[in-house]
Design an enzyme around this catalytic site. Structure first.
Site, PDB file in Angstrom:
ATOM      1  CB  SER A 126      -5.065   6.866 -17.197  1.00  0.00           C
ATOM      2  OG  SER A 126      -3.884   6.452 -16.257  1.00  0.00           O
ATOM      3  CE  LYS A 149      -9.889   9.884 -11.118  1.00  0.00           C
ATOM      4  NZ  LYS A 149      -8.591   9.667 -11.612  1.00  0.00           N
ATOM      5  CG  HIS A 171       0.954   6.180 -13.894  1.00  0.00           C
ATOM      6  ND1 HIS A 171       0.164   5.901 -14.918  1.00  0.00           N
ATOM      7  CD2 HIS A 171       0.518   7.391 -13.342  1.00  0.00           C
ATOM      8  CE1 HIS A 171      -0.886   6.454 -14.690  1.00  0.00           C
ATOM      9  NE2 HIS A 171      -0.698   7.665 -13.951  1.00  0.00           N
ATOM     10  NE  ARG A 222      -0.462  14.321 -15.692  1.00  0.00           N
ATOM     11  CZ  ARG A 222      -1.559  13.652 -15.880  1.00  0.00           C
ATOM     12  NH1 ARG A 222      -1.733  12.864 -16.924  1.00  0.00           N
ATOM     13  NH2 ARG A 222      -2.346  13.719 -14.881  1.00  0.00           N
TER      14      ARG A 222
HETATM   15  P1  ADP Z   1      -5.232   9.783  -9.505  1.00  0.00           P
HETATM   16  O1  ADP Z   1      -6.753   9.126  -9.772  1.00  0.00           O
HETATM   17  O2  ADP Z   1      -5.009   9.514  -7.984  1.00  0.00           O
HETATM   18  O3  ADP Z   1      -4.996  11.007 -10.067  1.00  0.00           O
HETATM   19  P2  ADP Z   1      -3.743   8.783 -11.490  1.00  0.00           P
HETATM   20  O4  ADP Z   1      -3.637   7.265 -11.749  1.00  0.00           O
HETATM   21  O5  ADP Z   1      -4.287   9.507 -12.720  1.00  0.00           O
HETATM   22  O6  ADP Z   1      -4.323   8.790 -10.118  1.00  0.00           O
HETATM   23  O7  ADP Z   1      -2.250   9.331 -11.352  1.00  0.00           O
HETATM   24  C1  ADP Z   1      -1.136   9.074 -10.235  1.00  0.00           C
HETATM   25  C2  ADP Z   1      -0.032   9.988 -10.103  1.00  0.00           C
HETATM   26  O8  ADP Z   1       0.709  10.010 -11.354  1.00  0.00           O
HETATM   27  C3  ADP Z   1      -0.755  11.507 -10.064  1.00  0.00           C
HETATM   28  O9  ADP Z   1       0.351  12.121  -9.216  1.00  0.00           O
HETATM   29  C4  ADP Z   1      -0.493  11.832 -11.402  1.00  0.00           C
HETATM   30  O10 ADP Z   1      -0.204  13.512 -11.372  1.00  0.00           O
HETATM   31  C5  ADP Z   1       0.947  11.330 -11.803  1.00  0.00           C
HETATM   32  N1  ADP Z   1       0.849  11.134 -13.381  1.00  0.00           N
HETATM   33  C6  ADP Z   1       0.129  10.693 -14.213  1.00  0.00           C
HETATM   34  N2  ADP Z   1       0.437  10.952 -15.594  1.00  0.00           N
HETATM   35  C7  ADP Z   1       1.589  11.382 -15.306  1.00  0.00           C
HETATM   36  C8  ADP Z   1       2.735  11.533 -16.556  1.00  0.00           C
HETATM   37  N3  ADP Z   1       2.478  11.434 -17.639  1.00  0.00           N
HETATM   38  N4  ADP Z   1       3.661  12.073 -15.921  1.00  0.00           N
HETATM   39  C9  ADP Z   1       4.081  12.266 -14.661  1.00  0.00           C
HETATM   40  N5  ADP Z   1       3.099  11.941 -13.755  1.00  0.00           N
HETATM   41  C10 ADP Z   1       1.816  11.463 -13.951  1.00  0.00           C
END
Ligand code: ADP
Length: 150
Positions: A127, A41, A17, A90
Site C-alpha cells: 500500500s 497509522k 491482498h 512477503r
Molecule cells: P497491516 O496494517 O495490518 O500490516 P496491510 O494492509 O499492510 O495491514 O496488510 C494486510 C496483510 O496483507 C498483511 O498480512 C500483509 O503482510 C499482507 N500483504 C500486504 N501486501 C502483500 C503482498 N503484496 N503480498 C502478500 N501479502 C501482502
C-alpha cells in the site's frame, strides 16, 4: 463451516491482498475482510473509500464480506465466529511481525493464524508504494485488483 478474517489497514487494498484472499478461499468457506482503524497509522484514504474499493473487487463473490472494525483483532475474529486469521507474508520483516502477533492471538484468543506466502510477482507491492505513486500522479492500475480504478 470454516471461517477466517483477513485483517489489515488496506490503505489501499492491492493486488497482493487480493491474491491472498482468493487463495484463502481454497482453505476457508467464508472470509471477512476487516478494515482496521489503526490509531497508530495515519490514513491516506478515508475508511469508506477503502471499504468501497474492496467491495467492488469482490462484488461477484458471496463468500466474502467486507467490514470495518475498531476493536482488538481477536475480538473481531470472535465477533465474526472465525477461528482463523489469514495473513500474507512477503519477506523476513513480515514474518517476524506476524510471528509475534500470531503467538499472542493464539494464547489470548485461541485463534490460529494462517500465513500464505506472497506470489513472487506481488512481492514488492505494498500500500505504501501505491500511495507514493499516487502522490506523484502516477498510474497504479497494475498494483490494483483487476478492474479497480482509484
Ligand atoms: P497491516 O496494517 O495490518 O500490516 P496491510 O494492509 O499492510 O495491514 O496488510 C494486510 C496483510 O496483507 C498483511 O498480512 C500483509 O503482510 C499482507 N500483504 C500486504 N501486501 C502483500 C503482498 N503484496 N503480498 C502478500 N501479502 C501482502
Amino acid at each position: 463451516m470454516k471461517k477466517a478474517i483477513f485483517p489489515g489497514s488496506f490503505d489501499p487494498f492491492t493486488i497482493g491482498h487480493y491474491s491472498i484472499v482468493l487463495r484463502g478461499l481454497k482453505l476457508f468457506d467464508h472470509i471477512t475482510i476487516g478494515v482496521g482503524i489503526n490509531q497508530a497509522k495515519k490514513q491516506f484514504f478515508p475508511i469508506e473509500k477503502r471499504l468501497d474499493l474492496i467491495r467492488q473487487a469482490f462484488k461477484d463473490e458471496d463468500q466474502i464480506t467486507v467490514k470495518e472494525y475498531n476493536i482488538l483483532t481477536i475480538d473481531f475474529a470472535k465477533q465474526e465466529n472465525a477461528g482463523f486469521i489469514l495473513r500474507g507474508i512477503r519477506n523476513f520483516n513480515d514474518f517476524e511481525y506476524e510471528k509475534n502477533i500470531a503467538d499472542i492471538n493464539r494464547k489470548e484468543g485461541g485463534i490460529e493464524t494462517v500465513l500464505l506466502f506472497t506470489q513472487p510477482e506481488y512481492e514488492s507491492i505494498s500500500s505504501t508504494i501505491v500511495r507514493d505513486f499516487l502522490n506523484y500522479d502516477k498510474d497504479v492500475s497494475s498494483f490494483m485488483p483487476p478492474g479497480i480504478k482509484l
